[in-house]
Motif scaffolding. Structure first.
Motif, short mmCIF file in Angstrom:
data_model
loop_
_atom_site.label_atom_id
_atom_site.label_comp_id
_atom_site.label_asym_id
_atom_site.label_seq_id
_atom_site.Cartn_x
_atom_site.Cartn_y
_atom_site.Cartn_z
N ILE A 1 6.64 4.58 -13.64
CA ILE A 1 5.73 5.59 -14.18
C ILE A 1 6.22 5.96 -15.57
O ILE A 1 7.41 6.18 -15.78
CB ILE A 1 5.66 6.84 -13.28
N MET A 2 5.29 6.01 -16.53
CA MET A 2 5.61 6.33 -17.92
C MET A 2 5.08 7.71 -18.28
O MET A 2 3.95 8.06 -17.93
CB MET A 2 5.00 5.26 -18.83
N VAL A 3 5.91 8.50 -18.96
CA VAL A 3 5.48 9.80 -19.47
C VAL A 3 5.80 9.82 -20.97
O VAL A 3 6.95 9.59 -21.36
CB VAL A 3 6.22 10.96 -18.78
N ALA B 1 3.65 6.20 -5.23
CA ALA B 1 3.60 6.35 -6.69
C ALA B 1 2.43 7.24 -7.09
O ALA B 1 2.55 8.07 -8.00
CB ALA B 1 3.48 4.98 -7.35
N ALA B 2 1.28 7.09 -6.40
CA ALA B 2 0.09 7.90 -6.73
C ALA B 2 0.35 9.38 -6.47
O ALA B 2 -0.08 10.25 -7.24
CB ALA B 2 -1.11 7.42 -5.93
N GLU B 3 1.06 9.68 -5.37
CA GLU B 3 1.36 11.09 -5.06
C GLU B 3 2.24 11.70 -6.14
O GLU B 3 2.05 12.85 -6.55
CB GLU B 3 2.06 11.17 -3.70
N TYR C 1 1.83 14.33 -23.38
CA TYR C 1 0.42 14.11 -23.71
C TYR C 1 -0.14 12.80 -23.15
O TYR C 1 -1.35 12.59 -23.18
CB TYR C 1 0.18 14.19 -25.22
N ARG C 2 0.67 11.88 -22.62
CA ARG C 2 0.15 10.67 -22.00
C ARG C 2 1.02 10.32 -20.79
O ARG C 2 2.20 10.65 -20.75
CB ARG C 2 0.18 9.47 -22.98
N ALA C 3 0.45 9.61 -19.81
CA ALA C 3 1.20 9.15 -18.64
C ALA C 3 0.48 7.95 -18.06
O ALA C 3 -0.72 7.75 -18.29
CB ALA C 3 1.34 10.26 -17.60
N GLY C 4 1.19 7.15 -17.30
CA GLY C 4 0.58 5.98 -16.69
C GLY C 4 1.46 5.40 -15.60
O GLY C 4 2.66 5.67 -15.53
N GLU D 1 0.82 -1.22 0.00
CA GLU D 1 0.00 0.00 0.00
C GLU D 1 0.85 1.26 0.00
O GLU D 1 0.52 2.24 -0.66
CB GLU D 1 -0.92 0.00 1.22
N ASP D 2 2.00 1.21 0.75
CA ASP D 2 2.90 2.37 0.75
C ASP D 2 3.46 2.61 -0.64
O ASP D 2 3.58 3.76 -1.08
CB ASP D 2 4.05 2.15 1.74
#
Length: 436
Positions: free
Chosen positions: A307-309, A261-263, A318-321, A255-256
């Motif tokens: 994380i992809m940019v 990663a979400a932050e 224009y995209r990220a994930g 969870e950490d």
């Protein structure tokens, strides 16, 4: 070695008085003992190298070997002198063991080096491409096992005690009987080896779970490994339950990872295009010849998940994930895109990264990571000017093998990248360095 010979009753101290230190036929001489020691070491090294080269994965990429001179000798064996440069399949024991290592010319009768006392000959891997060109392997043919069982290191070792002094023979038999009594029982050995095998299997399962992004499963397996794999895996007691609690405290907190990663990803999302705004341009960073990281790359390098940019051909985001601990899925992107992602493990590009650029020859991939010294390291690559789809599988297999040989560490991947650029020139346009 001389002290050992005295202790074993092979010679007496006074026997050293008339020794000729330079006479190789005198079993007490420095030259003879040195030759034996050097040959034993070279045989052990040669066997280890041969076993590594005979694994199916290595033979798929390098099915043959070239007979080469590794160092000069005073007088080469005629058979070896005329055979320098010969290329044969590694599985051709008739050639390697019975011809080049023939006991009749002083060889040892095994398919690995050295090829006799004071021989300077050895083997060099030959790629599948070259083996096919020489007609040793048919294009597309699968890797087949050797026609004969692979020999073990000591298969050709034997000793004759028929002429041994009766008293010394009795002493030898008594000594061996005592050693046999002191040996572990076969049951104990089997239990210990089974526990080792289970631990190795669990470690492989953990790595595969991380690779596919299943972090919960990876954490569960890590807890079990931390317990210490028992010889009797079904026995559980209070001590093992206590160990399990301590292992759970040390296990990765999935969870950490996701929260961190979400932050980081939320800060990237603000820069994505929307109806009211265009994506932020990073053309200056992406087009620099120096190793300059974009602000987003400096953000994502701290993420515990990949994380992809993605940037368009003009350098606009224009995209990220977000992906897993060791992989991320890249969506279909237009030609000219520049994709950047982080490697949380601290290692450079994987064979999967190279596969992506070969399948997307009109795009550029960047990888940023923090290396073993804590420095930001940036990798930039794309399909090279001599990109050949027919060589892709060989390059990827070679890179994966080279990485594994070095333990798949960050230095091992850097070394492997240098070797594939040498062995597959022009296939991959790649550069990397420390972020300035």
């Amino acid at each position: 070695m001389r002290e050992f010979m005295e202790a074993e009753g092979m010679v007496k101290p006074e026997d050293w008085k008339d020794v000729n230190r330079n006479d190789v036929t005198d079993i007490r001489s420095s030259r003879r003992l040195g030759l034996i020691f050097d040959t034993n070491v070279r045989q052990a090294y040669g066997f280890g190298k041969w076993r590594q080269g005979m694994s199916p994965a290595v033979r798929k990429a390098f099915p043959a070997a070239r007979f080469i001179r590794e160092h000069d000798v005073g007088e080469a064996r005629p058979r070896h002198a005329v055979s320098e440069g010969d290329v044969q399949l590694k599985t051709d024991y008739e050639y390697w063991a019975k011809f080049q290592n023939d006991p009749e010319i002083g060889g040892f009768g095994v398919p690995w080096g050295p090829y006799g006392f004071n021989s300077g000959m050895g083997q060099e891997d030959v790629s599948r491409e070259d083996a096919e060109r020489l007609g040793l392997v048919k294009p597309g043919a699968p890797v087949t096992p050797p026609a004969e069982p692979e020999p073990a290191f000591n298969d050709s070792v034997w000793a004759n005690i028929g002429d041994l002094d009766p008293e010394l023979k009795k002493e030898l038999v008594d000594s061996l009987e005592k050693e046999i009594e002191d040996l572990e029982s076969m049951e104990d050995i089997a239990k210990r080896e089974a526990a080792k095998a289970r631990r190795s299997a669990m470690q492989r399962s953990e790595r595969k779970a991380i690779q596919r992004g299943d972090l919960a499963e990876a954490a569960r397996i890590r807890k079990l490994i931390d317990l210490g794999v028992p010889e009797e895996p079904l026995i559980i007691d209070d001590n093992r339950i206590a160990l399990s609690k301590r292992a759970a405290e040390r296990a990765p907190n999935v969870e950490d990872w996701s929260r961190q990663a979400a932050e980081i990803f939320s800060r990237i999302e603000r820069k994505l295009p929307a109806p009211q705004k265009r994506g932020v341009s990073r053309a200056r960073h992406l087009g620099a010849s120096e190793f300059i990281a974009t602000p987003e790359e400096k953000l994502i390098v701290e993420s515990p998940l990949e994380i992809m940019v993605a940037h368009d051909a003009s350098g606009r985001i224009y995209r990220a994930g977000v992906g897993g601990r060791a992989s991320i899925k890249v969506p279909d992107l237009p030609a000219g895109s520049i994709v950047t992602h982080n490697h949380p493990g601290g290692r450079g590009p994987s064979d999967g990264d190279f596969k992506w650029v070969f399948m997307n020859a009109d795009k550029i991939l960047r990888v940023i990571t923090r290396n073993e010294r804590g420095e930001l390291e940036l990798f930039r690559f794309k399909a090279g000017p001599q990109f050949d789809p027919a060589k892709v599988s060989d390059l990827l297999a070679s890179y994966a093998i080279l990485c594994r040989r070095g333990g798949d560490t960050a230095p091992a991947r850097r070394a492997a990248m240098g070797l594939i650029q040498r062995d597959f020139p022009g296939m991959l346009a790649l550069d990397y360095g420390i972020v300035q």
